[in-house]
Design a protein around this motif. Structure first.
Motif, PDB file in Angstrom:
ATOM      1  N   ALA A  13       0.829  -1.203   0.000  1.00  0.00           N
ATOM      2  CA  ALA A  13       0.000   0.000   0.000  1.00  0.00           C
ATOM      3  C   ALA A  13       0.865   1.256   0.000  1.00  0.00           C
ATOM      4  O   ALA A  13       0.574   2.228  -0.715  1.00  0.00           O
ATOM      5  N   GLU A  14       1.936   1.235   0.774  1.00  0.00           N
ATOM      6  CA  GLU A  14       2.843   2.387   0.831  1.00  0.00           C
ATOM      7  C   GLU A  14       3.522   2.623  -0.508  1.00  0.00           C
ATOM      8  O   GLU A  14       3.614   3.753  -0.989  1.00  0.00           O
ATOM      9  N   THR A  15       3.981   1.545  -1.128  1.00  0.00           N
ATOM     10  CA  THR A  15       4.676   1.654  -2.413  1.00  0.00           C
ATOM     11  C   THR A  15       3.739   2.156  -3.513  1.00  0.00           C
ATOM     12  O   THR A  15       4.085   3.065  -4.280  1.00  0.00           O
ATOM     13  N   VAL A  16       2.550   1.554  -3.590  1.00  0.00           N
ATOM     14  CA  VAL A  16       1.602   1.930  -4.639  1.00  0.00           C
ATOM     15  C   VAL A  16       1.104   3.360  -4.438  1.00  0.00           C
ATOM     16  O   VAL A  16       1.027   4.144  -5.402  1.00  0.00           O
ATOM     17  N   SER A  17       0.769   3.722  -3.210  1.00  0.00           N
ATOM     18  CA  SER A  17       0.258   5.074  -2.955  1.00  0.00           C
ATOM     19  C   SER A  17       1.312   6.126  -3.284  1.00  0.00           C
ATOM     20  O   SER A  17       0.997   7.183  -3.851  1.00  0.00           O
ATOM     21  N   ALA A  18       2.579   5.846  -2.958  1.00  0.00           N
ATOM     22  CA  ALA A  18       3.650   6.794  -3.284  1.00  0.00           C
ATOM     23  C   ALA A  18       3.769   6.961  -4.796  1.00  0.00           C
ATOM     24  O   ALA A  18       3.944   8.081  -5.301  1.00  0.00           O
ATOM     25  N   GLY A  19       3.663   5.856  -5.531  1.00  0.00           N
ATOM     26  CA  GLY A  19       3.739   5.924  -6.981  1.00  0.00           C
ATOM     27  C   GLY A  19       2.577   6.702  -7.584  1.00  0.00           C
ATOM     28  O   GLY A  19       2.759   7.505  -8.505  1.00  0.00           O
ATOM     29  N   LEU A  20       1.381   6.489  -7.058  1.00  0.00           N
ATOM     30  CA  LEU A  20       0.210   7.203  -7.573  1.00  0.00           C
ATOM     31  C   LEU A  20       0.300   8.694  -7.278  1.00  0.00           C
ATOM     32  O   LEU A  20      -0.120   9.523  -8.093  1.00  0.00           O
ATOM     33  N   ARG A  21       0.852   9.035  -6.122  1.00  0.00           N
ATOM     34  CA  ARG A  21       1.026  10.460  -5.817  1.00  0.00           C
ATOM     35  C   ARG A  21       2.008  11.107  -6.777  1.00  0.00           C
ATOM     36  O   ARG A  21       1.841  12.267  -7.161  1.00  0.00           O
ATOM     37  N   ARG A  22       3.048  10.364  -7.167  1.00  0.00           N
ATOM     38  CA  ARG A  22       3.983  10.897  -8.160  1.00  0.00           C
ATOM     39  C   ARG A  22       3.304  11.107  -9.502  1.00  0.00           C
ATOM     40  O   ARG A  22       3.751  11.930 -10.315  1.00  0.00           O
ATOM     41  N   GLU A  23       2.210  10.378  -9.740  1.00  0.00           N
ATOM     42  CA  GLU A  23       1.429  10.545 -10.974  1.00  0.00           C
ATOM     43  C   GLU A  23       0.419  11.680 -10.864  1.00  0.00           C
ATOM     44  O   GLU A  23      -0.390  11.893 -11.762  1.00  0.00           O
ATOM     45  N   GLY A  24       0.451  12.398  -9.740  1.00  0.00           N
ATOM     46  CA  GLY A  24      -0.418  13.558  -9.569  1.00  0.00           C
ATOM     47  C   GLY A  24      -1.753  13.276  -8.924  1.00  0.00           C
ATOM     48  O   GLY A  24      -2.626  14.144  -8.906  1.00  0.00           O
ATOM     49  N   MET A  25      -1.940  12.073  -8.386  1.00  0.00           N
ATOM     50  CA  MET A  25      -3.208  11.727  -7.745  1.00  0.00           C
ATOM     51  C   MET A  25      -3.148  12.005  -6.244  1.00  0.00           C
ATOM     52  O   MET A  25      -2.089  11.914  -5.623  1.00  0.00           O
ATOM     53  N   ALA A  26      -4.286  12.343  -5.673  1.00  0.00           N
ATOM     54  CA  ALA A  26      -4.424  12.438  -4.226  1.00  0.00           C
ATOM     55  C   ALA A  26      -4.874  11.069  -3.734  1.00  0.00           C
ATOM     56  O   ALA A  26      -5.893  10.551  -4.198  1.00  0.00           O
ATOM     57  N   VAL A  27      -4.124  10.475  -2.814  1.00  0.00           N
ATOM     58  CA  VAL A  27      -4.367   9.086  -2.434  1.00  0.00           C
ATOM     59  C   VAL A  27      -4.511   8.941  -0.922  1.00  0.00           C
ATOM     60  O   VAL A  27      -3.622   9.325  -0.163  1.00  0.00           O
ATOM     61  N   ASP A  28      -5.634   8.381  -0.499  1.00  0.00           N
ATOM     62  CA  ASP A  28      -5.828   7.963   0.889  1.00  0.00           C
ATOM     63  C   ASP A  28      -5.670   6.445   0.932  1.00  0.00           C
ATOM     64  O   ASP A  28      -5.954   5.753  -0.054  1.00  0.00           O
ATOM     65  N   VAL A  29      -5.253   5.925   2.090  1.00  0.00           N
ATOM     66  CA  VAL A  29      -4.994   4.497   2.223  1.00  0.00           C
ATOM     67  C   VAL A  29      -5.797   3.919   3.383  1.00  0.00           C
ATOM     68  O   VAL A  29      -5.834   4.504   4.473  1.00  0.00           O
ATOM     69  N   SER A  30      -6.435   2.781   3.147  1.00  0.00           N
ATOM     70  CA  SER A  30      -7.106   1.997   4.193  1.00  0.00           C
ATOM     71  C   SER A  30      -6.515   0.600   4.182  1.00  0.00           C
ATOM     72  O   SER A  30      -6.288   0.025   3.116  1.00  0.00           O
ATOM     73  N   LEU A  31      -6.299   0.062   5.370  1.00  0.00           N
ATOM     74  CA  LEU A  31      -5.706  -1.274   5.476  1.00  0.00           C
ATOM     75  C   LEU A  31      -6.733  -2.358   5.737  1.00  0.00           C
ATOM     76  O   LEU A  31      -6.384  -3.534   5.801  1.00  0.00           O
ATOM     77  N   ASP A  32      -8.009  -1.991   5.922  1.00  0.00           N
ATOM     78  CA  ASP A  32      -9.057  -2.997   6.106  1.00  0.00           C
ATOM     79  C   ASP A  32     -10.385  -2.443   5.606  1.00  0.00           C
ATOM     80  O   ASP A  32     -10.532  -1.240   5.372  1.00  0.00           O
ATOM     81  N   GLY A  33     -11.355  -3.336   5.477  1.00  0.00           N
ATOM     82  CA  GLY A  33     -12.630  -2.962   4.874  1.00  0.00           C
ATOM     83  C   GLY A  33     -13.448  -1.980   5.692  1.00  0.00           C
ATOM     84  O   GLY A  33     -14.071  -1.061   5.145  1.00  0.00           O
ATOM     85  N   LEU A  34     -13.467  -2.140   6.998  1.00  0.00           N
ATOM     86  CA  LEU A  34     -14.261  -1.249   7.838  1.00  0.00           C
ATOM     87  C   LEU A  34     -13.728   0.178   7.792  1.00  0.00           C
ATOM     88  O   LEU A  34     -14.499   1.144   7.706  1.00  0.00           O
ATOM     89  N   ASP A  35     -12.402   0.304   7.832  1.00  0.00           N
ATOM     90  CA  ASP A  35     -11.806   1.641   7.732  1.00  0.00           C
ATOM     91  C   ASP A  35     -12.090   2.248   6.363  1.00  0.00           C
ATOM     92  O   ASP A  35     -12.309   3.463   6.251  1.00  0.00           O
ATOM     93  N   ALA A  36     -12.115   1.428   5.337  1.00  0.00           N
ATOM     94  CA  ALA A  36     -12.427   1.926   3.996  1.00  0.00           C
ATOM     95  C   ALA A  36     -13.811   2.548   3.947  1.00  0.00           C
ATOM     96  O   ALA A  36     -14.007   3.631   3.379  1.00  0.00           O
TER      97      ALA A  36
END
Length: 217
Positions: A13-36
């Protein structure tokens, strides 16, 4: 574009979110379904990247809840199982697209961008205003034929303003769309980004500040 990445493997999740932010996206991360679901209840996301095998609440149940909630967010389902039966099952739950792990990052970005375009009202593939052009797919902005050296955040702000087609875009809307939950809402990040964007766009000025309302082109 604002994205919610729901993935229980913290390192991935950390790796993918960092990459997406470099692509100009705003990214929030959830580690489980309830938090999502808590995130989805608070923020409006263009795309939800949803791992199917989640702790706490299975990704299938999260998908059903999002679809039943009649949100306009698009869902990209991720799973380690890439069989036809799995793909059909995920799409049958209401997911808009399906990507099997392991995946190529470039393909993930392309699929998110494609879904993001479907999540918003239809806009031209090339956004223009006078001699100003922005190609959202290529993440390239030109003025009078000259490429502008814009940062991902500056590109995202310019895209939001051009898509509004002259309507005022509030600072709150920019914060919600361009920045993610890591941003401090009490900072002057928006003013600073708009100021840098104005300087790079040059003369004649195209961004107008509307007192107590926001910005417009």
């Amino acid at each position: 574009m604002r994205v919610l990445l729901v993935e229980d493997h913290a390192k991935l999740a950390e790796t993918v979110s960092a990459g997406l932010r470099r692509e100009g996206m705003a990214v929030d991360v959830s580690l489980d379904g309830l938090d999502a679901l808590e995130h989805i209840g608070v923020h409006r996301y263009d795309v939800i990247v949803l791992d199917r095998d989640l702790p706490g609440m299975h990704g299938d149940d999260v998908c059903r809840a999002v679809v039943d909630g009649e949100t306009d967010s698009r869902i990209l389902m991720l799973t380690a199982a890439g069989t036809l039966e799995d793909r059909v099952g995920g799409l049958g739950l209401g997911a808009d697209d399906y990507l099997a792990k392991p995946f190529e990052f470039a393909e993930l970005v392309a699929r998110i961008r494609a879904l993001g375009r479907r999540a918003r009202p239809a806009v031209p593939p090339l956004l223009t205003h006078g001699d100003l052009e922005l190609d959202p797919a290529r993440r390239v902005a030109l003025r009078a034929g000259r490429r502008l050296p814009l940062s991902p955040k500056e590109l995202a702000v310019l895209e939001a303003l051009l898509e509004a087609q002259g309507a005022v875009v509030s600072a709150e809307e920019l914060l919600e769309r361009v920045w993610d939950e890591m941003a401090d809402p009490f900072t002057n990040a928006i003013k600073m980004t708009v100021s840098r964007l104005r300087a790079k766009l040059g003369d004649p000025p195209v961004i107008e500040t509307v007192a107590q309302a926001g910005y417009r082109i």
